[in-house]
Design a protein around this motif. Structure first.
Motif, short mmCIF file in Angstrom:
data_model
loop_
_atom_site.label_atom_id
_atom_site.label_comp_id
_atom_site.label_asym_id
_atom_site.label_seq_id
_atom_site.Cartn_x
_atom_site.Cartn_y
_atom_site.Cartn_z
N GLY A 1 0.78 -1.51 -0.13
CA GLY A 1 0.08 -0.19 0.22
C GLY A 1 1.02 1.41 0.43
N CYS A 2 2.40 1.20 0.91
CA CYS A 2 2.65 2.71 0.61
C CYS A 2 3.37 2.64 -0.89
CB CYS A 2 3.57 2.70 2.36
SG CYS A 2 3.48 2.65 3.22
N ALA A 3 4.09 1.15 -0.68
CA ALA A 3 4.53 1.65 -2.34
C ALA A 3 3.65 1.99 -3.71
CB ALA A 3 4.84 0.10 -2.81
N ALA A 4 2.44 1.90 -3.36
CA ALA A 4 1.45 2.27 -4.27
C ALA A 4 1.03 3.45 -4.36
CB ALA A 4 -0.17 1.43 -3.85
N LEU A 5 1.49 4.19 -3.17
CA LEU A 5 1.30 5.61 -2.85
C LEU A 5 2.06 6.53 -3.38
CD1 LEU A 5 -0.49 6.21 1.11
CD2 LEU A 5 -1.35 6.37 -0.96
N ILE A 6 3.28 5.66 -3.16
CA ILE A 6 4.41 6.95 -3.81
C ILE A 6 4.44 6.38 -5.11
CG2 ILE A 6 7.03 6.56 -4.50
CD1 ILE A 6 7.22 5.02 -0.78
N ALA A 7 3.72 5.35 -5.92
CA ALA A 7 4.01 5.23 -7.09
C ALA A 7 2.55 6.13 -7.73
CB ALA A 7 3.26 3.55 -7.62
N LEU A 8 1.89 6.23 -6.77
CA LEU A 8 0.99 7.32 -8.01
C LEU A 8 1.18 9.14 -7.28
CD1 LEU A 8 -2.20 5.82 -6.21
CD2 LEU A 8 -2.02 5.90 -8.83
N GLY A 9 1.73 9.09 -6.86
CA GLY A 9 2.51 10.22 -7.03
C GLY A 9 2.62 11.07 -5.30
N GLN A 10 1.81 10.50 -4.32
CA GLN A 10 1.24 10.96 -3.50
C GLN A 10 1.97 10.92 -1.87
OE1 GLN A 10 -2.37 11.76 -2.62
NE2 GLN A 10 -2.21 11.33 -5.42
N ALA A 11 3.07 10.46 -2.79
CA ALA A 11 3.95 10.22 -1.39
C ALA A 11 5.80 10.10 -1.64
CB ALA A 11 3.94 9.16 0.14
#
Length: 320
Positions: free
Chosen positions: A65-75
């Motif tokens: 989930g954290c990796a997904a937020l990073i990949a989405l440009g959110q974090a």
């Protein structure tokens, strides 16, 4: 059909593979339609501390989930999780739709917001099932996937991703769910023509850079000494070793060999997590930048077993 081409298992497998490729391209083009829904869902679904950000606690679902937020440009990435960006950015290229979809399923199940029902059970009432206290399924079995019960928030994001429509799993959801392979369903996708064809292609068309990595792992000596660590250990930020491994020396030479085989299989799995996808086969180094490294991906692990079994028949332990 008369010529023996149309309708054959090979033709149908090619057609299904082509359909998966088109679906991934379509969803990539529709990034704006689902990215916000996913970002909001994951933002509230992951453990969060104001002074730090989202933490994964070395739990696979939260790591993904954290990796997904990073990949989405959110974090931004940081050790232990993801720190929110002050100003989120649209990623270029966007992350893979199938990887983001898998991440959402991981988090939803981890949080109890997506509960899978047995394939052979039909609940005729809207009341909770007294036997396991799981509400009736609001996602019906369809397209090779079994029934499930999702909360309002989980259902909404699954719908935004195109995994659920009109209370049923969509065709696009089928192979995404292969990756999670709920224990209640125990999907036998390895006998599916699409998997068999993909395994043949993966074994016969291994890129040179990936083959060299596979060879290096496979030919590692059984007596090699492995560095095994706890989550907070010296190498806890490296994914070549399981994050939940414990620091303990092998007791016997047999234990050492078993440990070596285990870690070789794990390293091979990680390579498949990073560089192989059912709809695309082996990913180039550039395409892999858009992929999430999703551990415990049952589809990737099953493909590793099939490919390594074909490439290295003299190393049967690596195909376990």
């Amino acid at each position: 059909m008369i010529t023996g081409i149309y309708g054959t298992p090979s033709f149908m497998a090619k057609s299904a593979t082509r359909a998966m490729e088109l679906q991934n391209k379509k969803q990539a083009n529709d990034f704006a339609a689902w990215a916000r829904a996913v970002a909001v869902y994951l933002s509230y679904g992951l453990p969060y501390k104001d002074e730090i950000g989202w933490e994964h606690y070395h739990i696979t679902a939260y790591e993904v989930g954290c990796a997904a937020l990073i990949a989405l440009g959110q974090a931004h990435e940081f050790v232990g999780g993801a720190k929110p960006r002050r100003f989120p950015e649209r990623p270029e290229p966007p992350p893979r739709w199938d990887d983001i979809s898998t991440a959402v399923i991981y988090v939803a199940d981890q949080n109890g917001e997506l509960r899978f029902r047995k394939l052979d059970r039909r609940v005729l009432s809207l009341k909770a099932d007294d036997r396991d206290s799981v509400p009736v399924a609001n996602i019906a079995a369809a397209n090779g996937a079994g029934p499930a019960c999702a909360t309002f928030n989980a259902y909404s994001v699954l719908e935004a991703l195109g995994l659920v429509q009109a209370g049923h799993w969509t065709k696009a959801a089928e192979t995404v769910l292969w990756r999670y392979n709920p224990s209640k369903w125990n999907l036998h996708f390895a006998s599916d023509a699409r998997f068999i064809r993909a395994a043949f292609d993966a074994a016969t068309n291994v890129p040179d850079d990936i083959r060299s990595q596979i060879d290096a792992i496979v030919t590692a000596a059984n007596e090699e000494t492995w560095v095994v660590q706890t989550p907070n250990g010296e190498h806890s930020d490296k994914s070549d070793l399981p994050p939940d491994a414990e620091a303990m020396p092998p007791k016997t030479p047999s234990d050492l060999r078993s440990m070596a085989e285990y870690f070789r299989r794990h390293r091979l799995d990680v390579l498949f997590y990073r560089r192989w996808r059912l709809s695309d086969g082996w990913l180039s180094a550039d395409k892999a930048k858009s992929a999430l490294e999703i551990h415990h991906d049952d589809l990737a692990s099953s493909m590793r077993k099939a490919v390594i079994g074909w490439l290295y028949p003299s190393q049967p332990l690596l195909a376990l």
